[in-house]
Write a protein that holds these residues in place. Structure first.
Motif, mmCIF file in Angstrom:
data_model
loop_
_atom_site.group_PDB
_atom_site.id
_atom_site.type_symbol
_atom_site.label_atom_id
_atom_site.label_comp_id
_atom_site.label_asym_id
_atom_site.label_seq_id
_atom_site.Cartn_x
_atom_site.Cartn_y
_atom_site.Cartn_z
ATOM 1 N N LEU A 166 0.633 -1.094 0.149
ATOM 2 C CA LEU A 166 0.043 0.000 0.101
ATOM 3 C C LEU A 166 0.714 1.426 0.003
ATOM 4 N N GLU A 167 2.200 0.935 0.804
ATOM 5 C CA GLU A 167 3.013 2.422 0.386
ATOM 6 C C GLU A 167 3.280 2.603 -1.033
ATOM 7 N N THR A 168 3.606 1.517 -1.847
ATOM 8 C CA THR A 168 3.897 1.618 -3.173
ATOM 9 C C THR A 168 2.637 2.236 -4.013
ATOM 10 N N ALA A 169 1.355 1.803 -3.677
ATOM 11 C CA ALA A 169 0.353 2.108 -4.241
ATOM 12 C C ALA A 169 0.048 3.607 -4.130
ATOM 13 N N ARG A 170 0.437 4.071 -2.918
ATOM 14 C CA ARG A 170 0.127 5.475 -2.381
ATOM 15 C C ARG A 170 1.041 6.313 -3.425
ATOM 16 N N MET A 171 2.283 5.851 -3.608
ATOM 17 C CA MET A 171 3.213 6.570 -4.329
ATOM 18 C C MET A 171 2.782 6.706 -5.835
ATOM 19 N N GLU A 172 2.538 5.478 -6.231
ATOM 20 C CA GLU A 172 2.115 5.418 -7.720
ATOM 21 C C GLU A 172 0.643 6.143 -7.916
ATOM 22 N N LEU A 173 -0.335 6.280 -6.937
ATOM 23 C CA LEU A 173 -1.411 7.037 -7.190
ATOM 24 C C LEU A 173 -1.002 8.559 -7.358
ATOM 25 N N GLU A 174 -0.110 9.064 -6.579
ATOM 26 C CA GLU A 174 0.536 10.467 -6.580
ATOM 27 C C GLU A 174 1.199 10.598 -7.937
ATOM 28 N N HIS A 175 2.163 9.719 -8.433
ATOM 29 C CA HIS A 175 2.922 9.766 -9.621
ATOM 30 C C HIS A 175 2.051 10.065 -10.857
ATOM 31 N N PHE A 176 0.996 8.998 -10.859
ATOM 32 C CA PHE A 176 0.089 8.941 -12.227
ATOM 33 C C PHE A 176 -1.053 9.849 -12.089
ATOM 34 N N GLY A 177 -1.063 10.902 -11.017
ATOM 35 C CA GLY A 177 -1.921 11.812 -11.108
ATOM 36 C C GLY A 177 -3.586 11.494 -10.692
ATOM 37 N N PHE A 178 -3.664 10.531 -9.835
ATOM 38 C CA PHE A 178 -4.871 10.135 -9.079
ATOM 39 C C PHE A 178 -4.968 10.594 -7.585
ATOM 40 N N LYS A 179 -4.925 12.072 -7.653
ATOM 41 C CA LYS A 179 -4.787 12.653 -6.369
ATOM 42 C C LYS A 179 -6.185 12.399 -5.433
#
Length: 260
Positions: A166-179
């Motif tokens: 989930l730490e990784t998912a949180r970073m990927e959400l930010e990176h790919f613009g799903f804020k």
């Protein structure tokens, strides 16, 4: 994040923190969807939720079943069009001994704790990416996620894996613009649930299910990425992460029964 008039999914909701949190949320005119394996207990919780002023749907099934998780998410969206909050609460943590447990015992514990998260996470993420409003996936982890603990090797390993995922998912959400999507991990210490009564594991600073539920709601409202409680145990865990391994091992073994 507000938790009034929301569509809320809670897995593992038939007892323990899941049940207590469902009842706490029922006071805020929500649409609450519950899933667990024990139908009779689910129905009891559902009736209490309705009495408290919220709508309730129930789905009986096993979180280890990918098709069950997909079906639950699909049915919620069909009825309500969205999912605002998902509290993924399925998990077990019976005492185990890594020196004597069978492979099946170890893997069953890890599978329940980890695969149930992933099976719901995937369809939830697919749905929430389509939504515009703020939404949250919140996972019931543990303060035991940060290091190995005697009598809890399979449990801590699975919770650690979930936290890192989930730490990784949180970073990927930010990176790919799903804020608009929030990812939260909840890290309780010892909570006085039916599942842990008489399990032989020391439980310092233990709190009640209702206390835990109130702290879960506080974490949702504050949108904390990691919600750790109670304070004393959370502080001890934070200190434990930085002390030398030999000292942490000595402290943990001092609390471990001699015969297990």
């Amino acid at each position: 994040m507000d938790y009034k008039n929301k569509v809320i999914l809670i897995t593992g909701a038939s007892s323990g923190i899941g049940r207590a949190t469902a009842l706490a949320l029922a006071k805020f005119q929500n649409k609450i969807i519950l899933t667990a394996r024990r139908e009779n207990l689910l129905q009891e919780v559902s009736k209490e939720i309705t009495k408290l002023g919220s709508e309730c749907m129930t789905f009986v099934g096993d979180g280890r079943d990918e098709t069950h998780a997909e079906f639950v998410v699909e049915e919620i969206v069909k009825k309500y069009g969205k999912i605002d909050i998902a509290l993924l609460n399925i998990g077990i943590g019976p005492p185990s001994n890594t020196l004597t447990s069978s492979a099946k015992t170890i893997l069953d514990c890890m599978n329940i704790n980890y695969s149930s998260l992933i099976n719901f996470y995937v369809p939830l993420m697919k749905q929430m990416k389509k939504q515009k409003d703020v939404s949250m996936i919140s996972h019931m982890n543990s303060l035991a996620t940060y290091f190995g603990i005697p009598m809890q090797g399979d449990y801590t390993a699975s919770k650690g894996a979930a936290r890192l995922f989930l730490e990784t998912a949180r970073m990927e959400l930010e990176h790919f613009g799903f804020k608009h999507i929030r990812i939260q991990t909840i890290h309780p210490g010892f909570v006085d649930t039916e599942a842990v009564k008489n399990d032989g594991i020391p439980a310092p600073n233990q709190i009640s299910e209702n206390e835990a539920a109130n702290l879960v709601l506080k974490g949702i409202r504050k949108e904390w990425k990691e919600n750790r409680f109670p304070y004393g145990t959370a502080l001890a865990t934070r200190i434990g992460r930085i002390v030398p391994l030999w000292l942490r091992t000595k402290i943990l073994l001092s609390e471990t029964p001699k015969n297990f």
